[in-house]
Design a protein around this motif. Sequence first.
Motif, short mmCIF file in Angstrom:
data_model
loop_
_atom_site.label_atom_id
_atom_site.label_comp_id
_atom_site.label_asym_id
_atom_site.label_seq_id
_atom_site.Cartn_x
_atom_site.Cartn_y
_atom_site.Cartn_z
N ILE A 54 5.67 -1.45 -7.07
CA ILE A 54 5.22 -2.76 -6.60
C ILE A 54 5.11 -2.78 -5.09
CG2 ILE A 54 5.95 -5.16 -6.37
CD1 ILE A 54 6.86 -5.11 -9.17
N GLY A 55 6.07 -2.09 -4.43
CA GLY A 55 5.99 -2.01 -2.97
C GLY A 55 4.71 -1.36 -2.51
N ILE A 56 4.32 -0.25 -3.18
CA ILE A 56 3.10 0.46 -2.78
C ILE A 56 1.87 -0.37 -3.11
CG2 ILE A 56 1.73 2.52 -3.23
CD1 ILE A 56 4.34 4.04 -3.51
N ALA A 57 1.93 -1.10 -4.25
CA ALA A 57 0.80 -1.97 -4.59
C ALA A 57 0.57 -3.00 -3.49
CB ALA A 57 1.06 -2.67 -5.92
N GLY A 58 1.66 -3.42 -2.81
CA GLY A 58 1.51 -4.36 -1.71
C GLY A 58 0.66 -3.82 -0.58
N ILE A 59 0.69 -2.48 -0.38
CA ILE A 59 -0.12 -1.91 0.70
C ILE A 59 -1.60 -2.11 0.42
CG2 ILE A 59 -0.74 0.24 1.88
CD1 ILE A 59 2.00 1.25 1.42
N PHE A 60 -1.99 -1.91 -0.88
CA PHE A 60 -3.42 -1.95 -1.20
C PHE A 60 -3.92 -3.36 -1.47
CE2 PHE A 60 -2.01 2.33 -2.44
CZ PHE A 60 -2.82 3.04 -1.56
N LEU A 61 -3.08 -4.19 -2.14
CA LEU A 61 -3.56 -5.51 -2.56
C LEU A 61 -3.23 -6.61 -1.58
CD1 LEU A 61 -2.60 -5.23 -6.32
CD2 LEU A 61 -4.79 -4.78 -5.26
N ALA A 62 -2.23 -6.40 -0.71
CA ALA A 62 -1.85 -7.45 0.23
C ALA A 62 -1.68 -6.82 1.60
CB ALA A 62 -0.57 -8.13 -0.24
#
Lengths: 118, 233, 83
Positions: free
Chosen positions: B173-181
Amino acid sequence: MEYVALATGLILVILGLYGIVAQRNIFRIIIGFSIFDTGLHVVLVSIAYLKNRTAPILDEAVSKGEAASKIVDPVPQALVLTAIVIGVAITALMLTFALKMYEKRKTLDIEKFEDLKW
Amino acid sequence: MVKKLVAIAILAGIAFMLYGLFASYTQKETLPKTSRYYAIKGPDELGSANLVTSVVVTYRGLDTLGEVTILFTVASIIGFFLRSRTKREARAENPRETSEILHTGVAFLVPIIFVFGAYVFIGGHLSPGGGFQGGAIIASGTLLLFLAQPKTSGGHTLITFVESVSGIAYVGIGIAGIFLANGFLDNRILPVGEFGTIFSAGAIPIIYSLIGLKVGAELSAILYKLKDAKEDA
Amino acid sequence: MSFFLVLTVVLCAVMLGSAGMALYHKNLAATVIAAGLVSLVASIIYLILAAPDVAMTEAAIGSGLSTVMFFYVLKRVRGGENG
């Protein structure tokens, strides 16, 4: 009352340090560390307290707009939250080492462990 | 004797310094700059009613990740030092049977304790509570199970599974934050939602639940290893 | 307001007393219990100082789990307490 808590926290820090340096039993040293830890947490939380303010949680009593003038400092509280969990992990680690040392020498007296003493 | 005197002298010095800190401490009238930013901007930016939660999970999320890593390291080191008994050895030891009252009480209480722990970490963005508290409550429930059945050595696989899955999902989820937010561990990969409801604050409830599961599994593993340590390695 | 001041003073006295007991009592089990009591009273002080999150953590972890960890280890080192 935050001053009373602050003074108590500092005294607890000194008591814990005394336990760490003056006791000979490893188990008692670990208990001294645990008291030292609690004292530090009390100091941090009482520094975060501001007079006549409430907990940093927004609800009917504290609306979004007036949050900055009605809540206590949330940052030290977040620090203490993580520090407590790390403290218990460190305590568990020290207890494990104490157990291993006891298995080697069948004693918990710190004076009997002199392998690294000169 | 000399040692004790030296120790007391050092402590007196430290006490003098701490007294100086106490005497010069004056209470602040307003919040410091960073805290004021969190208090004013936090609710609108992140949508979390509990500001401690928004600091722990998002603003200082990297610290929390590091802390969970420390817990994991400690659990691994303890597992490395204390070898557990095998199943056969545990059975051969034959400790005293636990009482009927404890068995019945545990069967009744443990599900309630687990549900309460889950409630504490799911509602972490609205009310006092969160992953660490909920995780500790879940570990207490596991401890009750250990007390009722000292012979059991099952459950360790489940603990390891929960620990790994929640850790990986947390970092994911942390890495998803880089791409989506906007950055690592940003909670706005999901809509922020209506302030003060259970499905709000973006990914904060999910992240805090994962932290809760991770902390609960980690503490349970530490307790399990301390309980089952083998004599004389 | 002064009610909380009195309560804080009493709780701090209890805390210091049990901290002293944790350092000086002869029986190791009693020292573990006293150290747990320090944490428990500290959690009430956190509640008074407007930190409910910290209070919950300290009550669950500091006075619950760490006391149990001490007892698990104490069970193993029986016989070596005084040496």
